[in-house]
Design an enzyme around this catalytic site. Sequence first.
Site, PDB file in Angstrom:
ATOM      1  N   ARG A   1     -21.662   4.772   3.690  1.00 53.98           N
ATOM      2  CA  ARG A   1     -22.894   4.947   4.089  1.00 53.98           C
ATOM      3  C   ARG A   1     -23.349   5.884   5.033  1.00 53.98           C
ATOM      4  NH1 ARG A   1     -22.818  -0.978   7.380  1.00 53.98           N
ATOM      5  NH2 ARG A   1     -21.260  -0.506   8.838  1.00 53.98           N
TER       6      ARG A   1
ATOM      7  N   ASP B   1      -4.438  -8.927  14.988  1.00 61.10           N
ATOM      8  CA  ASP B   1      -5.947  -8.712  14.317  1.00 61.10           C
ATOM      9  C   ASP B   1      -6.851  -9.582  14.948  1.00 61.10           C
ATOM     10  OD1 ASP B   1      -4.760  -6.485  13.334  1.00 61.10           O
ATOM     11  OD2 ASP B   1      -5.224  -6.957  11.265  1.00 61.10           O
TER      12      ASP B   1
ATOM     13  N   THR C   1      -0.303  -2.964  12.739  1.00 61.89           N
ATOM     14  CA  THR C   1       1.078  -3.842  12.781  1.00 61.89           C
ATOM     15  C   THR C   1       1.778  -3.625  14.083  1.00 61.89           C
ATOM     16  OG1 THR C   1       0.889  -4.130  10.608  1.00 61.89           O
ATOM     17  CG2 THR C   1       3.183  -4.240  11.581  1.00 61.89           C
TER      18      THR C   1
ATOM     19  N   LYS D   1       0.538  -1.298   0.028  1.00 63.77           N
ATOM     20  CA  LYS D   1       0.083   0.099   0.039  1.00 63.77           C
ATOM     21  C   LYS D   1       0.756   1.386   0.033  1.00 63.77           C
ATOM     22  CE  LYS D   1      -0.566   2.236   3.462  1.00 63.77           C
ATOM     23  NZ  LYS D   1      -1.698   1.787   4.549  1.00 63.77           N
TER      24      LYS D   1
ATOM     25  N   HIS E   1      11.603  26.647  11.706  1.00 60.88           N
ATOM     26  CA  HIS E   1      11.068  27.281  10.597  1.00 60.88           C
ATOM     27  C   HIS E   1      11.694  27.559   9.482  1.00 60.88           C
ATOM     28  CE1 HIS E   1       8.941  31.133   9.303  1.00 60.88           C
ATOM     29  NE2 HIS E   1      10.055  31.526   8.840  1.00 60.88           N
TER      30      HIS E   1
HETATM   31  P1  NDP Z   1     -12.930   0.029   8.838  1.00 63.77           P
HETATM   32  O1  NDP Z   1     -13.598  -0.707   9.724  1.00 63.77           O
HETATM   33  O2  NDP Z   1     -11.730   0.999   8.943  1.00 63.77           O
HETATM   34  O3  NDP Z   1     -13.844   0.674   7.612  1.00 63.77           O
HETATM   35  C1  NDP Z   1     -15.070  -0.290   7.051  1.00 63.77           C
HETATM   36  C2  NDP Z   1     -15.741   0.705   6.310  1.00 63.77           C
HETATM   37  O4  NDP Z   1     -16.772  -0.169   5.754  1.00 63.77           O
HETATM   38  C3  NDP Z   1     -16.353   1.668   7.232  1.00 63.77           C
HETATM   39  O5  NDP Z   1     -16.503   2.938   6.731  1.00 63.77           O
HETATM   40  C4  NDP Z   1     -18.181   1.094   7.466  1.00 63.77           C
HETATM   41  O6  NDP Z   1     -18.860   1.994   7.578  1.00 63.77           O
HETATM   42  C5  NDP Z   1     -17.994   0.425   6.069  1.00 63.77           C
HETATM   43  N1  NDP Z   1     -18.827  -0.764   5.965  1.00 63.77           N
HETATM   44  C6  NDP Z   1     -18.986  -1.862   6.873  1.00 63.77           C
HETATM   45  N2  NDP Z   1     -19.867  -2.478   6.497  1.00 63.77           N
HETATM   46  C7  NDP Z   1     -20.553  -2.164   5.509  1.00 63.77           C
HETATM   47  C8  NDP Z   1     -21.509  -2.580   4.677  1.00 63.77           C
HETATM   48  N3  NDP Z   1     -21.999  -3.628   4.839  1.00 63.77           N
HETATM   49  N4  NDP Z   1     -21.886  -1.519   3.801  1.00 63.77           N
HETATM   50  C9  NDP Z   1     -21.316  -0.612   3.259  1.00 63.77           C
HETATM   51  N5  NDP Z   1     -20.249  -0.061   4.077  1.00 63.77           N
HETATM   52  C10 NDP Z   1     -19.813  -0.900   5.098  1.00 63.77           C
HETATM   53  O7  NDP Z   1     -12.079  -1.186   7.978  1.00 63.77           O
HETATM   54  P2  NDP Z   1     -10.994  -1.185   6.749  1.00 63.77           P
HETATM   55  O8  NDP Z   1     -11.394  -2.599   5.920  1.00 63.77           O
HETATM   56  O9  NDP Z   1     -10.856   0.089   6.102  1.00 63.77           O
HETATM   57  O10 NDP Z   1      -9.800  -1.358   7.829  1.00 63.77           O
HETATM   58  C11 NDP Z   1      -9.538  -2.519   8.662  1.00 63.77           C
HETATM   59  C12 NDP Z   1      -8.465  -2.109   9.598  1.00 63.77           C
HETATM   60  O11 NDP Z   1      -7.239  -2.280   9.118  1.00 63.77           O
HETATM   61  C13 NDP Z   1      -8.477  -0.530  10.211  1.00 63.77           C
HETATM   62  O12 NDP Z   1      -9.817  -0.671  11.239  1.00 63.77           O
HETATM   63  C14 NDP Z   1      -7.284  -0.385  10.764  1.00 63.77           C
HETATM   64  O13 NDP Z   1      -6.930  -0.789  11.846  1.00 63.77           O
HETATM   65  C15 NDP Z   1      -6.489  -1.193   9.713  1.00 63.77           C
HETATM   66  N6  NDP Z   1      -5.569  -0.300   8.638  1.00 63.77           N
HETATM   67  C16 NDP Z   1      -4.791   0.457   9.067  1.00 63.77           C
HETATM   68  C17 NDP Z   1      -4.132   1.383   8.334  1.00 63.77           C
HETATM   69  C18 NDP Z   1      -3.282   2.356   8.746  1.00 63.77           C
HETATM   70  O14 NDP Z   1      -2.913   2.147   9.385  1.00 63.77           O
HETATM   71  N7  NDP Z   1      -2.724   3.390   7.800  1.00 63.77           N
HETATM   72  C19 NDP Z   1      -4.576   1.177   6.707  1.00 63.77           C
HETATM   73  C20 NDP Z   1      -5.341   0.274   6.373  1.00 63.77           C
HETATM   74  C21 NDP Z   1      -6.027  -0.601   7.331  1.00 63.77           C
HETATM   75  P3  NDP Z   1     -19.248   2.322   8.995  1.00 63.77           P
HETATM   76  O15 NDP Z   1     -18.231   3.533   9.530  1.00 63.77           O
HETATM   77  O16 NDP Z   1     -20.630   2.964   8.942  1.00 63.77           O
HETATM   78  O17 NDP Z   1     -19.249   1.496  10.096  1.00 63.77           O
END
Ligand code: NDP
Length: 478
Positions: free
Chosen positions: A198, A329, A337, A50, A461
């Site tokens: 959503r 996880d 991580t 990524k 600065h």
């Molecule tokens: P997240 O849990 O962060 O986000 C999931 C997203 O999908 C939310 O916006 C959620 O909405 C939405 N969602 C869930 N179910 C549905 C559905 N049925 N229909 C539509 N939308 C839905 O998960 P990610 O997959 O983005 O990442 C997983 C984890 O991996 C993160 O929590 C993080 O800890 C880690 N990660 C860290 C990174 C970093 O440190 N830079 C980079 C990538 C991942 P809602 O908000 O409404 O629940």
Amino acid sequence: MGFDVDLFVIGGGSGGVRASRMAAATGAKVALAEDSRMGGTCVIRGCVPKKLMVFASTFRELPGEARAYGWDIPDGHFDWTNFRTKLHAELDRLEGVYRRLLDGSGVKVYDQRARLADAHTVELTDGTRITAKHILVATGGRPERPDLPNAHLGLVSDDIFLLDSLPKSILIVGGGFIACEMACILAGLGVKVTQFYRGAQILRGFDDEARGLVAEAMRDQGIDLHLGTNIVEMAEAAAMSGHAQDLATEAGITPDLLPVTGEKGCPVWVKATNGTESVYDAVLFATGRTPNTLGLGLEELGVTLGRRGQITVDAYSQTAVPSIYAIGDVTDRVNLTPVAIREGMAFSRTVFEGQPTPVDHDLIPSAVFTQPELGTVGLTEEAARDQEPIEVYATSFRPMRTAFAGSNHRVLMKLIVSQATRKVLGCHIVAPEAGEMIQMAAIAVKMGATKEDFDRTVAVHPTMAEELVTMRSPTRRS
Ligand code: NDP
């Protein structure tokens, strides 16, 4: 009773590898099973590829910026095949490094799937049974598609790194870390990106002001972000007739030339909750991740699982079965991580070094690698306000480098301060390289620095981050 090994680790990701190496360094006999590639999500299909894609995507803006600074250079063309070849060579190299580290530590590696046969026995796919004094489950998580007919047609984040070619257009569903990072990456690489989230604003759980600025920047980057929107129906575009075919043609896709494959990654017709219908070259579900506990035999042994299938552990990562521990996880605590690595180290100290070490999950900094990045540590303004009276110090401005080149990009530097203790409760940065900045700010916040400690620090600065030590009057009190 003698065991074959002192520790058997299931899962060769960041957490499992660190725990096994630390335990082996104490003289313990350690074995590890991994059924996929060594290095796990972070190295093979997460943080590392990524971040390399983030780097690749940021070059898009550079020729224009360089021209504004007097350079005579044309816009370039991004070659996915060329990049992907180099990307995978790098991942192969890193996987090799992980294997050599384990080998050098004396950890015996089994390239097989493992399950628990009893509280002290692991069974491998080939039927081999190995007894262990302690078993550590570090199996991580996997992307989850929503429960929707034809959801299998959509890609998940794992697939992005393996694409044969980049889609011309993509619909990204979700508003979390992965959805927003992938939206910025793919837009930067020239893909036409639409994003459905959503909820009312992307990046739920982060500071509202920071979320708002990231959303604005993503729209400025050309991402067609739809809030309060989800998919209600989806189908393979090539298998549809009439209206969907017209929509595909409108989107530059000629569905009558496409074979019906029924496979993920194909052009997809989508009906949204707002009633609109569109065809996209591909759909990416970034709708969350689920812990990898299926088929491990955990519940049969009395290990407790939570509602999402995550392993329930105590502060020392111990499960309800005393010989079985779990980190990373798969426990769904803080899914990052460096946290899994910390949990692995604390486990090894507790079990193999005789120093019971609980994992400190307080004040964990993190960054979302959008463009610009969002770096954060501590409480959001909203959470802090609910907890106690606070002062907010915030400034948003056009940074020197891009402002000179005529860009309207804005950055945000924000501190949340306790009125009672003067401690900085939270720091939120939206800026290029915010991930680098927040790492430094997090040291001060973790040490309990007050606003006056920040103020006593001389500014560097001219930088963007100097604003963190030069904000004199609160923007608001609440
Ligand atoms: P997240 O849990 O962060 O986000 C999931 C997203 O999908 C939310 O916006 C959620 O909405 C939405 N969602 C869930 N179910 C549905 C559905 N049925 N229909 C539509 N939308 C839905 O998960 P990610 O997959 O983005 O990442 C997983 C984890 O991996 C993160 O929590 C993080 O800890 C880690 N990660 C860290 C990174 C970093 O440190 N830079 C980079 C990538 C991942 P809602 O908000 O409404 O629940």
